[in-house]
Motif scaffolding. Structure first.
Motif, mmCIF file in Angstrom:
data_model
loop_
_atom_site.group_PDB
_atom_site.id
_atom_site.type_symbol
_atom_site.label_atom_id
_atom_site.label_comp_id
_atom_site.label_asym_id
_atom_site.label_seq_id
_atom_site.Cartn_x
_atom_site.Cartn_y
_atom_site.Cartn_z
ATOM 1 N N CYS A 1 0.875 16.037 -2.491
ATOM 2 C CA CYS A 1 1.790 15.158 -3.203
ATOM 3 C C CYS A 1 0.973 14.038 -3.846
ATOM 4 O O CYS A 1 0.024 13.536 -3.238
ATOM 5 C CB CYS A 1 2.807 14.585 -2.217
ATOM 6 N N LYS A 2 1.339 13.667 -5.057
ATOM 7 C CA LYS A 2 0.628 12.608 -5.774
ATOM 8 C C LYS A 2 1.628 11.673 -6.435
ATOM 9 O O LYS A 2 2.611 12.116 -7.014
ATOM 10 C CB LYS A 2 -0.278 13.210 -6.848
ATOM 11 N N GLN A 3 1.354 10.380 -6.333
ATOM 12 C CA GLN A 3 2.150 9.384 -7.044
ATOM 13 C C GLN A 3 1.254 8.622 -8.001
ATOM 14 O O GLN A 3 0.171 8.184 -7.620
ATOM 15 C CB GLN A 3 2.798 8.393 -6.084
ATOM 16 N N THR A 4 1.704 8.469 -9.231
ATOM 17 C CA THR A 4 1.011 7.665 -10.215
ATOM 18 C C THR A 4 1.927 6.525 -10.621
ATOM 19 O O THR A 4 3.038 6.760 -11.108
ATOM 20 C CB THR A 4 0.620 8.488 -11.452
ATOM 21 N N SER A 5 1.467 5.295 -10.388
ATOM 22 C CA SER A 5 2.271 4.132 -10.722
ATOM 23 C C SER A 5 1.357 2.909 -10.784
ATOM 24 O O SER A 5 0.349 2.846 -10.085
ATOM 25 C CB SER A 5 3.382 3.908 -9.692
ATOM 26 N N GLY A 6 1.700 1.960 -11.645
ATOM 27 C CA GLY A 6 0.908 0.746 -11.767
ATOM 28 C C GLY A 6 -0.537 1.008 -12.140
ATOM 29 O O GLY A 6 -1.423 0.238 -11.777
ATOM 30 N N ALA B 1 7.414 9.076 0.696
ATOM 31 C CA ALA B 1 6.656 8.031 0.003
ATOM 32 C C ALA B 1 7.159 6.662 0.436
ATOM 33 O O ALA B 1 8.372 6.444 0.552
ATOM 34 C CB ALA B 1 6.810 8.185 -1.504
ATOM 35 N N SER B 2 6.225 5.746 0.663
ATOM 36 C CA SER B 2 6.602 4.386 1.039
ATOM 37 C C SER B 2 5.593 3.399 0.480
ATOM 38 O O SER B 2 4.464 3.770 0.143
ATOM 39 C CB SER B 2 6.680 4.252 2.557
ATOM 40 N N GLY B 3 6.012 2.161 0.361
ATOM 41 C CA GLY B 3 5.108 1.080 -0.002
ATOM 42 C C GLY B 3 5.006 0.764 -1.471
ATOM 43 O O GLY B 3 4.261 -0.132 -1.860
ATOM 44 N N SER B 4 5.756 1.471 -2.329
ATOM 45 C CA SER B 4 5.661 1.215 -3.765
ATOM 46 C C SER B 4 6.941 0.583 -4.273
ATOM 47 O O SER B 4 8.023 0.999 -3.888
ATOM 48 C CB SER B 4 5.409 2.511 -4.520
ATOM 49 N N THR B 5 6.808 -0.394 -5.139
ATOM 50 C CA THR B 5 7.980 -1.031 -5.722
ATOM 51 C C THR B 5 8.029 -0.854 -7.237
ATOM 52 O O THR B 5 8.805 -1.501 -7.910
ATOM 53 C CB THR B 5 7.987 -2.538 -5.395
ATOM 54 N N PHE B 6 7.189 0.026 -7.757
ATOM 55 C CA PHE B 6 7.166 0.250 -9.191
ATOM 56 C C PHE B 6 8.408 1.017 -9.631
ATOM 57 O O PHE B 6 8.816 1.979 -8.998
ATOM 58 C CB PHE B 6 5.920 1.028 -9.583
ATOM 59 N N SER B 7 8.982 0.582 -10.726
ATOM 60 C CA SER B 7 10.163 1.269 -11.235
ATOM 61 C C SER B 7 9.783 2.411 -12.166
ATOM 62 O O SER B 7 10.607 3.273 -12.436
ATOM 63 C CB SER B 7 11.069 0.287 -11.967
ATOM 64 N N ASP C 1 14.252 3.024 -7.467
ATOM 65 C CA ASP C 1 13.750 2.455 -6.225
ATOM 66 C C ASP C 1 12.723 3.374 -5.605
ATOM 67 O O ASP C 1 13.056 4.380 -5.009
ATOM 68 C CB ASP C 1 14.915 2.247 -5.251
ATOM 69 N N ASN C 2 11.480 3.040 -5.805
ATOM 70 C CA ASN C 2 10.419 3.897 -5.287
ATOM 71 C C ASN C 2 9.840 3.356 -3.993
ATOM 72 O O ASN C 2 8.856 3.881 -3.493
ATOM 73 C CB ASN C 2 9.314 4.027 -6.340
ATOM 74 N N ALA C 3 10.425 2.264 -3.433
ATOM 75 C CA ALA C 3 9.855 1.654 -2.241
ATOM 76 C C ALA C 3 9.844 2.625 -1.071
ATOM 77 O O ALA C 3 8.926 2.621 -0.271
ATOM 78 C CB ALA C 3 10.640 0.399 -1.896
ATOM 79 N N LYS C 4 10.876 3.440 -0.967
ATOM 80 C CA LYS C 4 10.939 4.411 0.106
ATOM 81 C C LYS C 4 11.776 5.579 -0.364
ATOM 82 O O LYS C 4 12.983 5.407 -0.574
ATOM 83 C CB LYS C 4 11.530 3.787 1.357
ATOM 84 N N SER C 5 11.171 6.706 -0.498
ATOM 85 C CA SER C 5 11.903 7.857 -0.988
ATOM 86 C C SER C 5 11.190 9.120 -0.563
ATOM 87 O O SER C 5 10.071 9.075 -0.040
ATOM 88 C CB SER C 5 12.039 7.795 -2.502
ATOM 89 N N THR C 6 11.842 10.230 -0.780
ATOM 90 C CA THR C 6 11.276 11.530 -0.444
ATOM 91 C C THR C 6 11.338 12.438 -1.663
ATOM 92 O O THR C 6 12.376 12.509 -2.320
ATOM 93 C CB THR C 6 12.019 12.181 0.727
ATOM 94 N N GLN D 1 0.838 -1.183 0.000
ATOM 95 C CA GLN D 1 0.000 0.000 0.000
ATOM 96 C C GLN D 1 0.884 1.249 0.000
ATOM 97 O O GLN D 1 1.723 1.426 0.863
ATOM 98 C CB GLN D 1 -0.906 0.021 1.244
ATOM 99 N N VAL D 2 0.674 2.100 -1.000
ATOM 100 C CA VAL D 2 1.465 3.329 -1.097
ATOM 101 C C VAL D 2 0.955 4.338 -0.072
ATOM 102 O O VAL D 2 -0.246 4.550 0.059
ATOM 103 C CB VAL D 2 1.351 3.913 -2.512
ATOM 104 N N GLN D 3 1.880 4.943 0.627
ATOM 105 C CA GLN D 3 1.549 6.016 1.566
ATOM 106 C C GLN D 3 2.397 7.233 1.267
ATOM 107 O O GLN D 3 3.598 7.119 1.029
ATOM 108 C CB GLN D 3 1.768 5.555 3.001
#
Length: 121
Positions: free
Chosen positions: A101-106, A24-30, A78-83, A1-3
């Motif tokens: 903040c918004k993340q679009t992935s998968g 950002a945490s919880g995402s593994t999308f490259s 590496d998007n699993a944990k970043s700022t 779950q992305v947070q």
């Protein structure tokens, strides 16, 4: 779950600077897009800046030359944990808004809770 968790907002005088952070945490999308949006009272939410996983950036005309989006992590894919940061310089009263903040992935989009930025003397 992305947070996504934003921080760094506050009250600043015109001409001042602020740096917003989005943890950002919880995402593994490259492959992803990270973006900052803002919404002022009575107005629609608008895109401020975006950053892709390939390093491309784009800015709203109203903030070009004043705002900079960047990210901080060991590997660019590496998007699993970043700022993600939004450095805001030469702030104007019209920059006052809640910044998201918004993340679009998968194929999905995720939003943070927002942080208030107020530019006033």
């Amino acid at each position: 779950q992305v947070q996504l968790v934003e921080s760094g907002g506050g009250l600043v005088q015109p001409g001042g600077s602020l740096r917003l952070s989005c943890a950002a945490s919880g995402s593994t999308f490259s492959i992803y897009i990270m973006a900052w949006y803002r919404q002022a009272p009575g107005k629609q939410r608008e895109l401020v800046a975006l950053l892709t996983s390939l390093g491309s950036t784009n800015y709203a005309d109203s903030v070009k030359g004043r705002f900079t989006i960047s990210r901080d992590n060991a590997k660019s894919t590496d998007n699993a944990k970043s700022t993600v940061y939004l450095q805001m310089n030469s702030l104007k009263p019209e920059d006052t808004a809640v910044y998201y903040c918004k993340q679009t992935s998968g194929g999905k989009s995720y939003w943070g809770q927002g942080t208030q930025v107020t530019v006033s003397s």
